[in-house]
Design a protein around this motif. Structure first.
Motif, PDB file in Angstrom:
ATOM      1  N   PHE A   1     -54.197   2.059  33.266  1.00  0.00           N
ATOM      2  CA  PHE A   1     -53.920   1.685  32.183  1.00  0.00           C
ATOM      3  C   PHE A   1     -52.645   0.839  32.665  1.00  0.00           C
ATOM      4  O   PHE A   1     -53.200   0.376  31.779  1.00  0.00           O
ATOM      5  CB  PHE A   1     -53.523   2.568  31.061  1.00  0.00           C
ATOM      6  N   ASP A   2     -52.068   0.722  33.748  1.00  0.00           N
ATOM      7  CA  ASP A   2     -51.595  -0.320  34.125  1.00  0.00           C
ATOM      8  C   ASP A   2     -52.062  -1.368  34.883  1.00  0.00           C
ATOM      9  O   ASP A   2     -51.270  -2.458  35.827  1.00  0.00           O
ATOM     10  CB  ASP A   2     -50.291   0.600  34.861  1.00  0.00           C
ATOM     11  N   ASN A   3     -53.388  -1.479  35.267  1.00  0.00           N
ATOM     12  CA  ASN A   3     -53.949  -2.390  36.030  1.00  0.00           C
ATOM     13  C   ASN A   3     -54.398  -3.597  35.190  1.00  0.00           C
ATOM     14  O   ASN A   3     -55.884  -4.675  35.544  1.00  0.00           O
ATOM     15  CB  ASN A   3     -54.454  -2.355  36.970  1.00  0.00           C
ATOM     16  N   ARG A   4     -54.426  -3.492  33.535  1.00  0.00           N
ATOM     17  CA  ARG A   4     -54.948  -4.473  32.946  1.00  0.00           C
ATOM     18  C   ARG A   4     -54.950  -6.055  32.741  1.00  0.00           C
ATOM     19  O   ARG A   4     -55.261  -6.710  32.044  1.00  0.00           O
ATOM     20  CB  ARG A   4     -55.503  -4.001  31.666  1.00  0.00           C
TER      21      ARG A   4
ATOM     22  N   ASN B   1     -62.401  -3.002  28.187  1.00  0.00           N
ATOM     23  CA  ASN B   1     -60.808  -3.411  28.254  1.00  0.00           C
ATOM     24  C   ASN B   1     -60.124  -3.350  26.753  1.00  0.00           C
ATOM     25  O   ASN B   1     -59.077  -3.441  26.361  1.00  0.00           O
ATOM     26  CB  ASN B   1     -60.265  -4.747  29.020  1.00  0.00           C
ATOM     27  N   GLY B   2     -60.732  -2.309  25.966  1.00  0.00           N
ATOM     28  CA  GLY B   2     -60.743  -1.812  24.800  1.00  0.00           C
ATOM     29  C   GLY B   2     -60.226  -0.834  24.417  1.00  0.00           C
ATOM     30  O   GLY B   2     -60.315   0.255  25.453  1.00  0.00           O
ATOM     31  N   GLU B   3     -60.033  -0.626  23.104  1.00  0.00           N
ATOM     32  CA  GLU B   3     -60.512   0.413  22.729  1.00  0.00           C
ATOM     33  C   GLU B   3     -61.996   0.459  21.716  1.00  0.00           C
ATOM     34  O   GLU B   3     -62.385  -0.808  21.776  1.00  0.00           O
ATOM     35  CB  GLU B   3     -59.572   0.949  21.199  1.00  0.00           C
ATOM     36  N   GLN B   4     -62.241   2.024  21.294  1.00  0.00           N
ATOM     37  CA  GLN B   4     -63.627   2.043  20.752  1.00  0.00           C
ATOM     38  C   GLN B   4     -63.572   0.884  19.556  1.00  0.00           C
ATOM     39  O   GLN B   4     -64.651  -0.030  18.880  1.00  0.00           O
ATOM     40  CB  GLN B   4     -64.238   3.078  20.553  1.00  0.00           C
ATOM     41  N   THR B   5     -61.962   0.728  18.840  1.00  0.00           N
ATOM     42  CA  THR B   5     -62.255   0.155  17.924  1.00  0.00           C
ATOM     43  C   THR B   5     -62.833  -1.926  17.770  1.00  0.00           C
ATOM     44  O   THR B   5     -62.732  -2.082  16.610  1.00  0.00           O
ATOM     45  CB  THR B   5     -60.560  -0.136  17.443  1.00  0.00           C
ATOM     46  N   ASP B   6     -62.694  -1.646  19.425  1.00  0.00           N
ATOM     47  CA  ASP B   6     -63.010  -3.145  18.804  1.00  0.00           C
ATOM     48  C   ASP B   6     -64.327  -3.583  19.026  1.00  0.00           C
ATOM     49  O   ASP B   6     -64.660  -4.727  18.225  1.00  0.00           O
ATOM     50  CB  ASP B   6     -62.316  -3.513  20.721  1.00  0.00           C
ATOM     51  N   PHE B   7     -65.145  -1.944  19.086  1.00  0.00           N
ATOM     52  CA  PHE B   7     -66.815  -2.621  19.355  1.00  0.00           C
ATOM     53  C   PHE B   7     -67.037  -2.787  18.109  1.00  0.00           C
ATOM     54  O   PHE B   7     -67.398  -3.537  16.990  1.00  0.00           O
ATOM     55  CB  PHE B   7     -66.976  -0.718  19.689  1.00  0.00           C
TER      56      PHE B   7
END
Ligand code: ZN
Ligand code: ZN
Length: 424
Positions: free
Chosen positions: A112-115, A173-179
């Motif tokens: 989670f830290d390689n973004r 690169n995000g959460e499902q909420t992005d969708f």
């Protein structure tokens, strides 16, 4: 055309005096550097007399056209097929990793830290394409004393088609909420109307459909379309087809590639070489039509090099970028009996590597498949099958594999089809 390199490694003007080249090679005054394109290095001091050579580059997301010309002559023309498998390979890897995490097996923990992405970050598939452009220009510079470069990266203004507010939100690169966010946007963009029947089915329930599968196409708005539930179900049952306009997400992809990459390629070339210029597709097209030349990538490149009248002997070098290595350890499907089969083939099988250039009955071809029992698949660069089960004893090695496999195609002999390359 024989390409010549001086004793200290600088490219000289190419020659067509084949007799002289043969005598020089025989008497040890020169040595062969590369078979394709045929390049020799002189072993004695000479004076560099070079002419003005212009290199035209027709950049593209699927193939590149290259043409190095003087006012009168075409010196080098090439067509390069780029890799198009990276999105699929990375998506597959992501799925495999994801699946392994839910099983009791070895796996890499999610990171989670390689973004953070450095400035100028390009998606792997796009970066690969951009790098291939640079490599090909460098290849041309190795064999010819190129004086200036002209690149055509786009034919139109991408900003006019690309949506300025939302660009490439990917669920990776995000959460499902992005969708869900994007989904709402797509519904709003399409006016809450089914884009297939335009509301004729009277179905009030709306779905957002992935034009390309979510795996490869992602969740960006240009891959999503509003459909009513009726149309959506009918489509997935194969009973109806979507209107052709709905497939334009595909053309968005190509356009988007040129949008991101054009500057990356241009900036990098400017860093490496002193004389680099940009040109646009509509100019090239105009030049091509004015000179009544056929449409092809290398011909476009000739027009880009601003010498459309340069005379060509018809030779075109076809290049294909191939995968360097495959790091997948095991086959994804486990054999009967729970035996995991290794995915990687040995580097050499019966002394041959994948993509080695070989001769079969004086035809040049490539090793596309190797079996341990010695039956090899021999194909042309474009995939034309020569023999799928040929014994390795019947083939002769010409060149070891390279990352860019290369084939020379000369003008057709009478009766030969244009697709059949002629052996040198
Ligand atoms: Zn509908
Ligand atoms: Zn669907």
């Amino acid at each position: 055309m024989v390409y010549v390199i001086s004793k200290d490694g600088h490219p000289l003007m190419p020659t067509m005096r084949y007799g002289k080249v043969r005598r020089m090679l025989k008497s040890g005054l020169a040595k062969v550097i590369s078979r394709c394109p045929f390049t020799i290095q002189l072993l004695y001091e000479t004076t560099d007399i070079t002419q003005d050579i212009s290199l035209g580059v027709d950049a593209g997301s699927k193939d590149i056209g290259l043409s190095a010309t003087t006012n009168l002559k075409v010196l080098f023309e090439a067509k390069v097929i780029l890799r198009n498998d990276i999105v699929e390979l990375i998506s597959t890897r992501r799925e495999h990793r994801h699946a392994r995490r839910n099983r009791k097996t070895r796996h890499r923990k999610p990171r989670f830290d390689n973004r953070t992405r450095h400035e100028g970050w390009l998606a792997p598939s796009v970066r690969q394409k951009a790098e291939s452009h640079i490599t090909m220009v460098q290849k041309a510079h190795k064999i010819l004393p190129v004086s200036h470069i002209k690149v055509e990266t786009a034919s139109f203004d991408i900003q006019k088609i690309k949506n300025p507010n939302i660009s490439g939100t990917n669920y990776q690169n995000g959460e499902q909420t992005d969708f869900w966010n994007v989904r709402e946007y797509v519904l709003w963009r399409d006016g809450h109307v089914c884009q297939c029947c335009k509301g004729k089915s009277k179905d009030k329930i709306l779905n957002v459909h992935h034009i390309e599968s979510r795996k490869t196409g992602g969740d960006s708005p240009n891959n999503l379309i509003t459909l009513c539930e009726y149309c959506h179900k009918q489509y997935h049952l194969g009973k109806i087809k979507l209107p052709k306009t709905i497939h334009r997400g595909m053309s968005f992809r190509d356009a988007a590639f040129m949008g991101i990459t054009r500057w990356a390629i241009y900036e990098k070339l400017k860093e490496l070489y002193s004389d680099v210029n940009l040109t646009y597709g509509y100019i090239t097209k105009n030049t091509r039509i004015e000179n009544s030349l056929p449409k092809d990538h290398h011909i476009d490149a000739r027009c880009i090099s601003s010498n459309p009248k340069a005379e060509s002997d018809g030779t075109v070098y076809f290049y294909k970028k191939v995968r360097c290595h495959n790091r997948q350890i095991h086959k994804s499907t486990i054999n009967k009996g729970g035996i995991r089969k290794r995915n990687q083939a040995p580097y050499e099988v019966h002394g041959f590597r994948l993509y080695d250039k070989v001769t079969v009955n004086s035809v040049e071809a490539f090793v596309f498949g190797r079996r341990l029992d010695g039956r090899f698949a021999i194909r042309m660069l474009d995939g034309t099958k020569i023999n799928e089960q040929l014994s390795y004893k019947k083939i002769k090695l010409l060149e070891m594999r390279k990352n860019y496999i290369c084939e020379r195609r000369t003008p057709l002999l009478i009766g030969a089809s244009p697709d059949v390359p002629v052996a040198i």
